[in-house]
Write a protein that holds these residues in place. Structure first.
Motif, PDB file in Angstrom:
ATOM      1  N   ALA A 155       0.380  -1.123  -0.212  1.00  0.00           N
ATOM      2  CA  ALA A 155       0.100  -0.295  -0.334  1.00  0.00           C
ATOM      3  C   ALA A 155       0.946   1.278  -0.448  1.00  0.00           C
ATOM      4  CB  ALA A 155      -1.023   0.158   1.637  1.00  0.00           C
ATOM      5  N   LEU A 156       0.263   2.743  -0.578  1.00  0.00           N
ATOM      6  CA  LEU A 156       1.036   3.498  -0.614  1.00  0.00           C
ATOM      7  C   LEU A 156       1.409   4.546   0.583  1.00  0.00           C
ATOM      8  CD1 LEU A 156       2.097   5.737  -2.471  1.00  0.00           C
ATOM      9  CD2 LEU A 156      -0.091   7.229  -1.868  1.00  0.00           C
ATOM     10  N   VAL A 157       2.641   4.009   0.674  1.00  0.00           N
ATOM     11  CA  VAL A 157       2.952   5.458   2.435  1.00  0.00           C
ATOM     12  C   VAL A 157       2.567   7.038   2.203  1.00  0.00           C
ATOM     13  CG1 VAL A 157       4.757   6.126   4.173  1.00  0.00           C
ATOM     14  CG2 VAL A 157       3.793   3.465   3.285  1.00  0.00           C
ATOM     15  N   ALA A 158       3.692   7.584   0.763  1.00  0.00           N
ATOM     16  CA  ALA A 158       3.819   8.519   0.854  1.00  0.00           C
ATOM     17  C   ALA A 158       4.125   8.915  -1.142  1.00  0.00           C
ATOM     18  CB  ALA A 158       4.930   9.685   2.257  1.00  0.00           C
ATOM     19  N   ARG A 159       4.184  10.033  -0.900  1.00  0.00           N
ATOM     20  CA  ARG A 159       3.778  10.278  -2.786  1.00  0.00           C
ATOM     21  C   ARG A 159       4.586  11.627  -2.686  1.00  0.00           C
ATOM     22  NH1 ARG A 159       0.047   8.106  -6.206  1.00  0.00           N
ATOM     23  NH2 ARG A 159      -1.487   9.096  -5.227  1.00  0.00           N
ATOM     24  N   ILE A 160       5.087  12.038  -3.848  1.00  0.00           N
ATOM     25  CA  ILE A 160       6.263  13.313  -3.797  1.00  0.00           C
ATOM     26  C   ILE A 160       5.913  13.192  -5.487  1.00  0.00           C
ATOM     27  CG2 ILE A 160       7.938  12.526  -3.610  1.00  0.00           C
ATOM     28  CD1 ILE A 160       8.499  15.586  -3.020  1.00  0.00           C
ATOM     29  N   ASP A 161       5.145  14.678  -6.282  1.00  0.00           N
ATOM     30  CA  ASP A 161       5.310  14.625  -7.519  1.00  0.00           C
ATOM     31  C   ASP A 161       6.259  15.337  -7.508  1.00  0.00           C
ATOM     32  OD1 ASP A 161       2.567  17.443  -7.965  1.00  0.00           O
ATOM     33  OD2 ASP A 161       4.686  17.204  -6.808  1.00  0.00           O
ATOM     34  N   SER A 162       6.061  16.005  -9.401  1.00  0.00           N
ATOM     35  CA  SER A 162       7.879  17.007  -9.733  1.00  0.00           C
ATOM     36  C   SER A 162       7.982  17.874  -9.629  1.00  0.00           C
ATOM     37  CB  SER A 162       8.541  16.515 -11.176  1.00  0.00           C
ATOM     38  OG  SER A 162       7.324  16.198 -11.867  1.00  0.00           O
ATOM     39  N   GLY A 163       6.271  18.414  -8.953  1.00  0.00           N
ATOM     40  CA  GLY A 163       6.147  20.094  -9.266  1.00  0.00           C
ATOM     41  C   GLY A 163       6.644  20.749 -10.303  1.00  0.00           C
ATOM     42  N   THR A 164       6.317  21.865 -10.917  1.00  0.00           N
ATOM     43  CA  THR A 164       6.304  22.544 -11.702  1.00  0.00           C
ATOM     44  C   THR A 164       7.318  24.179 -12.032  1.00  0.00           C
ATOM     45  OG1 THR A 164       4.511  24.629 -11.434  1.00  0.00           O
ATOM     46  CG2 THR A 164       3.412  21.959 -12.497  1.00  0.00           C
ATOM     47  N   MET A 165       6.973  24.650 -12.804  1.00  0.00           N
ATOM     48  CA  MET A 165       8.023  25.798 -13.035  1.00  0.00           C
ATOM     49  C   MET A 165       7.217  27.119 -11.626  1.00  0.00           C
ATOM     50  SD  MET A 165       9.460  26.067 -16.507  1.00  0.00           S
ATOM     51  CE  MET A 165      10.256  28.325 -16.392  1.00  0.00           C
ATOM     52  N   ILE A 166       6.346  26.764 -11.754  1.00  0.00           N
ATOM     53  CA  ILE A 166       5.366  27.970 -10.867  1.00  0.00           C
ATOM     54  C   ILE A 166       5.129  27.167  -9.620  1.00  0.00           C
ATOM     55  CG2 ILE A 166       5.147  29.769 -12.677  1.00  0.00           C
ATOM     56  CD1 ILE A 166       1.797  28.507 -13.013  1.00  0.00           C
ATOM     57  N   ARG A 167       4.992  26.091  -8.964  1.00  0.00           N
ATOM     58  CA  ARG A 167       4.479  25.068  -8.115  1.00  0.00           C
ATOM     59  C   ARG A 167       5.486  24.056  -7.883  1.00  0.00           C
ATOM     60  NH1 ARG A 167       2.640  20.798  -7.449  1.00  0.00           N
ATOM     61  NH2 ARG A 167       2.039  19.904  -9.905  1.00  0.00           N
ATOM     62  N   PRO A 168       5.769  23.978  -6.302  1.00  0.00           N
ATOM     63  CA  PRO A 168       6.415  23.765  -5.732  1.00  0.00           C
ATOM     64  C   PRO A 168       6.275  21.830  -5.603  1.00  0.00           C
ATOM     65  CG  PRO A 168       6.116  24.366  -3.673  1.00  0.00           C
ATOM     66  CD  PRO A 168       4.995  24.978  -5.750  1.00  0.00           C
ATOM     67  N   SER A 169       7.321  21.000  -5.363  1.00  0.00           N
ATOM     68  CA  SER A 169       6.546  19.961  -5.455  1.00  0.00           C
ATOM     69  C   SER A 169       5.305  19.412  -4.334  1.00  0.00           C
ATOM     70  CB  SER A 169       7.487  18.591  -5.385  1.00  0.00           C
ATOM     71  OG  SER A 169       8.251  19.111  -6.166  1.00  0.00           O
ATOM     72  N   SER A 170       4.012  18.809  -4.900  1.00  0.00           N
ATOM     73  CA  SER A 170       3.241  18.632  -3.090  1.00  0.00           C
ATOM     74  C   SER A 170       3.140  17.393  -2.910  1.00  0.00           C
ATOM     75  CB  SER A 170       2.061  18.710  -4.428  1.00  0.00           C
ATOM     76  OG  SER A 170       1.557  17.943  -5.136  1.00  0.00           O
ATOM     77  N   THR A 171       2.922  16.408  -1.656  1.00  0.00           N
ATOM     78  CA  THR A 171       2.638  15.506  -1.505  1.00  0.00           C
ATOM     79  C   THR A 171       1.888  14.862  -1.116  1.00  0.00           C
ATOM     80  OG1 THR A 171       3.102  16.350   1.448  1.00  0.00           O
ATOM     81  CG2 THR A 171       5.879  15.781  -0.177  1.00  0.00           C
ATOM     82  N   ASP A 172       1.559  13.581  -0.856  1.00  0.00           N
ATOM     83  CA  ASP A 172       0.269  13.106  -0.203  1.00  0.00           C
ATOM     84  C   ASP A 172       0.984  11.131   1.446  1.00  0.00           C
ATOM     85  OD1 ASP A 172      -1.016  13.292  -3.756  1.00  0.00           O
ATOM     86  OD2 ASP A 172      -1.686  14.143  -1.475  1.00  0.00           O
ATOM     87  N   TYR A 173       0.142  11.565   1.696  1.00  0.00           N
ATOM     88  CA  TYR A 173       0.411  11.101   2.844  1.00  0.00           C
ATOM     89  C   TYR A 173      -0.975   9.592   2.631  1.00  0.00           C
ATOM     90  CZ  TYR A 173       4.250  13.831   3.589  1.00  0.00           C
ATOM     91  OH  TYR A 173       5.597  14.353   3.169  1.00  0.00           O
ATOM     92  N   ALA A 174      -0.324   8.387   3.405  1.00  0.00           N
ATOM     93  CA  ALA A 174      -1.755   7.550   4.126  1.00  0.00           C
ATOM     94  C   ALA A 174      -2.054   8.694   4.786  1.00  0.00           C
ATOM     95  CB  ALA A 174      -0.660   6.136   3.389  1.00  0.00           C
ATOM     96  N   ASP A 175      -3.007   8.730   5.582  1.00  0.00           N
ATOM     97  CA  ASP A 175      -3.743   8.428   6.914  1.00  0.00           C
ATOM     98  C   ASP A 175      -3.029   8.244   8.241  1.00  0.00           C
ATOM     99  OD1 ASP A 175      -7.674   8.448   5.720  1.00  0.00           O
ATOM    100  OD2 ASP A 175      -5.619  10.391   5.267  1.00  0.00           O
ATOM    101  N   SER A 176      -2.860   6.465   8.462  1.00  0.00           N
ATOM    102  CA  SER A 176      -2.298   6.191   9.237  1.00  0.00           C
ATOM    103  C   SER A 176      -1.019   6.926   9.612  1.00  0.00           C
ATOM    104  CB  SER A 176      -1.540   4.986   8.841  1.00  0.00           C
ATOM    105  OG  SER A 176      -0.525   4.564   7.953  1.00  0.00           O
ATOM    106  N   VAL A 177       0.119   7.434   7.998  1.00  0.00           N
ATOM    107  CA  VAL A 177       1.392   8.259   8.993  1.00  0.00           C
ATOM    108  C   VAL A 177       1.533  10.065   8.798  1.00  0.00           C
ATOM    109  CG1 VAL A 177       2.616   6.194   7.527  1.00  0.00           C
ATOM    110  CG2 VAL A 177       1.944   8.327   6.609  1.00  0.00           C
ATOM    111  N   LYS A 178       0.379  10.265   8.272  1.00  0.00           N
ATOM    112  CA  LYS A 178       0.244  12.194   8.347  1.00  0.00           C
ATOM    113  C   LYS A 178       0.843  11.762   9.371  1.00  0.00           C
ATOM    114  CE  LYS A 178      -2.936  12.675   5.056  1.00  0.00           C
ATOM    115  NZ  LYS A 178      -4.445  12.617   4.784  1.00  0.00           N
ATOM    116  N   GLY A 179       2.110  13.676   9.563  1.00  0.00           N
ATOM    117  CA  GLY A 179       2.243  13.761  10.252  1.00  0.00           C
ATOM    118  C   GLY A 179       3.501  13.276  11.942  1.00  0.00           C
ATOM    119  N   ARG A 180       3.792  12.191  11.168  1.00  0.00           N
ATOM    120  CA  ARG A 180       4.562  11.448  11.589  1.00  0.00           C
ATOM    121  C   ARG A 180       5.796  10.874  11.454  1.00  0.00           C
ATOM    122  NH1 ARG A 180       4.322   6.280  13.199  1.00  0.00           N
ATOM    123  NH2 ARG A 180       2.856   5.633  11.591  1.00  0.00           N
TER     124      ARG A 180
END
Length: 126
Positions: A45-70
């Motif tokens: 299962a997915l734990v965390a993911r980070i995209d590449s961002g763009t020239m005007i937006r930094p990378s964004s991240t996603d987390y599984a609920d069970s690990v958010k904040g840790r």
């Protein structure tokens, strides 16, 4: 292209570990990067993911609920590496952790291909 994960080990509950993944080979661009985990007897299962961002937006991240904040995922494009900082670890975080990457190898207009590392064991004792 090969992915090599490292940094797993045995840690007591409440402790921290930092996983690293390095991509090597014919790489034009790292796109989305992630960490997955597979506990014993369960599906990956997915734990965390980070995209590449763009020239005007930094990378964004996603987390599984069970690990958010840790857990925190980060990337270093210059080194073709990404990381998973895991804090306040719990026994239920015990799993084999796999790094994953969507990588473009053929040039600026090429499509990405999905790659997986071999996994690194994380064991959290209570």
């Amino acid at each position: 292209v090969q992915l090599q994960a490292s940094g797993g080990g045995l840690v007591q509950a409440g402790g921290s570990l930092r996983l690293s993944c390095k991509a090597s080979g014919s790489i034009f661009r790292l796109n989305a990067l992630g960490w997955y985990r597979q506990p014993p007897g369960k599906e990956r299962a997915l734990v965390a993911r980070i995209d590449s961002g763009t020239m005007i937006r930094p990378s964004s991240t996603d987390y599984a609920d069970s690990v958010k904040g840790r857990f925190t995922i980060s990337r270093d494009n210059a080194k073709n590496m990404w990381y998973l900082q895991m804090n306040r670890l719990k026994p239920e975080d015990t799993a084999v952790y796999y790094c994953n990457a969507d990588i473009t190898t053929s040039g600026p207009y090429g499509y990405g291909t999905d790659y997986w590392g071999k996994g690194t064991q994380v064991t959290v004792s209570s």
